[in-house]
Scaffold this active site. Structure first.
Site, PDB file in Angstrom:
ATOM      1  N   LYS A 205      12.097   2.920  33.863  1.00 49.83           N
ATOM      2  CA  LYS A 205      10.339   2.642  34.005  1.00 49.83           C
ATOM      3  C   LYS A 205      10.075   2.106  32.356  1.00 49.83           C
ATOM      4  CE  LYS A 205       7.490   5.137  33.515  1.00 49.83           C
ATOM      5  NZ  LYS A 205       6.644   5.539  32.289  1.00 49.83           N
ATOM      6  N   CYS A 275      -7.007   5.650  45.017  1.00 47.62           N
ATOM      7  CA  CYS A 275      -5.434   5.843  45.948  1.00 47.62           C
ATOM      8  C   CYS A 275      -4.652   8.015  44.841  1.00 47.62           C
ATOM      9  CB  CYS A 275      -4.990   5.129  46.434  1.00 47.62           C
ATOM     10  SG  CYS A 275      -2.808   6.118  47.402  1.00 47.62           S
ATOM     11  N   CYS A 291      -3.378   1.254  56.558  1.00 43.41           N
ATOM     12  CA  CYS A 291      -3.083   1.913  55.555  1.00 43.41           C
ATOM     13  C   CYS A 291      -2.197   3.830  56.560  1.00 43.41           C
ATOM     14  CB  CYS A 291      -3.232   2.675  54.444  1.00 43.41           C
ATOM     15  SG  CYS A 291      -2.414   3.987  53.814  1.00 43.41           S
TER      16      CYS A 291
END
Length: 427
Positions: A205, A275, A291
């Site tokens: 990452k 979220c 969703c």
């Protein structure tokens, strides 16, 4: 032509012919013999080769299952992406103002800026952007360069980066990685994901994000905890993934390459504002209708109503009432007029007895039959009958009280009523 000349020409032609024959014979004799392999090679040139049959191909009307396997993509993902961009248009998330791209010194040389971006990513692991940004400000004020970090003691470096997550371990990683950069890369950072991942404390990452921020090259999607959580929550992975690296591979398998650079920034800010990991604000999300994890028309898993467990039922056997054990209740105040309606009396007596002769189920929370009868006998009063616990009232004989038949009990009550009438008349 004279005959002599003709003979001469004939003799010369014969001589020439003989000379030619000798030269041909000599050339044949002196010619090297060909090997068997040369003869075979010559023969193979004339060997017949069978051509493969011509295949006639037609256009496929519909793709097969094998063709569809590599074409998977989540439903309505383009609509979701448009709504995601609209929600992130305000740039009000912490990552917008305190991300790794905002932690570098813009006045520093390019080599130093690239080093600072790498250090910022190493500090951001398991740490909020606010804490990472504060640590980077303290390091830049002290002088965030390769030489300054190597000259700095571990204690001083730890005080500057505290309270980032796992700060003691990160002190060791930063020191070791900085030494590697000075020895192998002349104080600069590597320019490939493979080389970056070989550095201590640097993962996939960090490497992909560092390539985008430091070198402006898109090599992959940087998947952190926010991207990993949201991708599984919104169904952007074909199968549920357990690690961020699996999520990265799943996203890159279907997401167009031109969108790789913005996915991390969009999802991180979306995960910080709407979220959330626990208690997401689905009502504020523009994708709450599409969703798959939306809480619309769903009960919150954190607010569970207590289960109503049915009371334990105990089957009671037919109970025989022994009136001697009914707390010695006595009939009193039968002072009114004689029983005017026998039917009403029968119903009252039956109600009194039937309440004690219940053969149905009894809840375990109730009191014992003896206490229940005591409670009822204190509160039951009729126009013609009154049962109390007054000890001064007359007692019914035990023989009559032990009888079980309602008819017999009714007769005993009537007899006691007549006796009271006679006593009153005598008075």
């Amino acid at each position: 032509m004279p005959p002599k000349k003709g003979k001469q020409l004939a003799s010369t032609s014969v001589a020439v012919a003989k000379a030619l024959k000798k030269s041909e014979l000599n050339s044949i004799v002196n010619k090297p013999e060909q090997s068997s392999t040369d003869i075979m090679l010559d023969l193979n040139k004339f060997k017949f080769e069978k051509k493969p049959p011509v295949k006639i191909e037609f256009d496929k009307e519909s793709p097969t299952k094998q063709d569809q396997e590599g074409l998977w993509e989540p439903p309505k993902w383009k609509e979701f992406l448009v709504n995601l961009r609209n929600m992130r248009a305000n740039n009000d998330a912490p990552v917008d103002s305190m991300g790794c791209h905002m932690s570098m010194d813009e006045d520093a040389p390019p080599k130093v800026m690239r080093y600072q971006s790498l250090i910022s990513l190493m500090l951001s692991s398991q740490t909020k952007d606010q804490v990472t940004f504060g640590a980077m400000e303290r390091l830049r004020a002290r002088g965030l360069t390769v030489d300054n970090i190597l000259d700095m003691s571990d204690e001083e470096l730890g005080q500057l980066i505290y309270p980032v997550g796992f700060w003691k371990t990160k002190v060791k990683y930063i020191k070791k990685t900085t030494q590697t950069l000075k020895d192998q890369y002349d104080g600069d950072i590597p320019d490939s994901v493979e080389k970056l991942c070989k550095l201590t404390g640097v993962g996939p990452k960090m490497a992909h994000i560092c390539m985008k921020v430091a070198w402006n090259k898109v090599t992959g999607i940087g998947v952190d905890t926010h991207v990993h959580r949201i991708s599984n929550r919104i169904g952007w992975v074909k199968k549920t993934t357990s690690t961020p690296e699996d999520t990265r591979k799943a996203l890159q398998s279907w997401l167009p390459f031109e969108l790789w650079s913005e996915v991390n920034h969009l999802m991180v800010g979306f995960g910080q504002t709407i979220c959330l990991p626990i208690g997401p604000n689905c009502q504020e999300c523009l994708n709450n209708d599409i969703c798959p994890s939306s809480e619309k028309d769903k009960k919150s898993p954190y607010k569970r109503s207590p289960k109503k467990s049915p009371g334990k039922m105990i089957k009671s056997e037919p109970m025989e009432i022994d009136l001697d054990k009914v707390n010695n209740h006595e009939v009193k105040d039968l002072t009114q007029t004689s029983l005017q309606d026998e039917k009403d009396d029968k119903l009252k007596v039956k109600d009194l007895i039937s309440s004690e002769l219940e053969n149905e189920k009894v809840v375990n929370t109730r009191k014992s039959p003896k206490q229940e009868v005591q409670k009822k006998s204190e509160n039951i009063e009729g126009p013609d009958i009154k049962i109390t616990n007054d000890k001064n009232s007359k007692k019914i004989s035990s023989e009559n009280l032990k009888r079980k038949s309602p008819r017999v009990l009714k007769q005993s009550v009537a007899a006691s009523d007549t006796k009271t009438k006679r006593t009153k008349q005598k008075k």
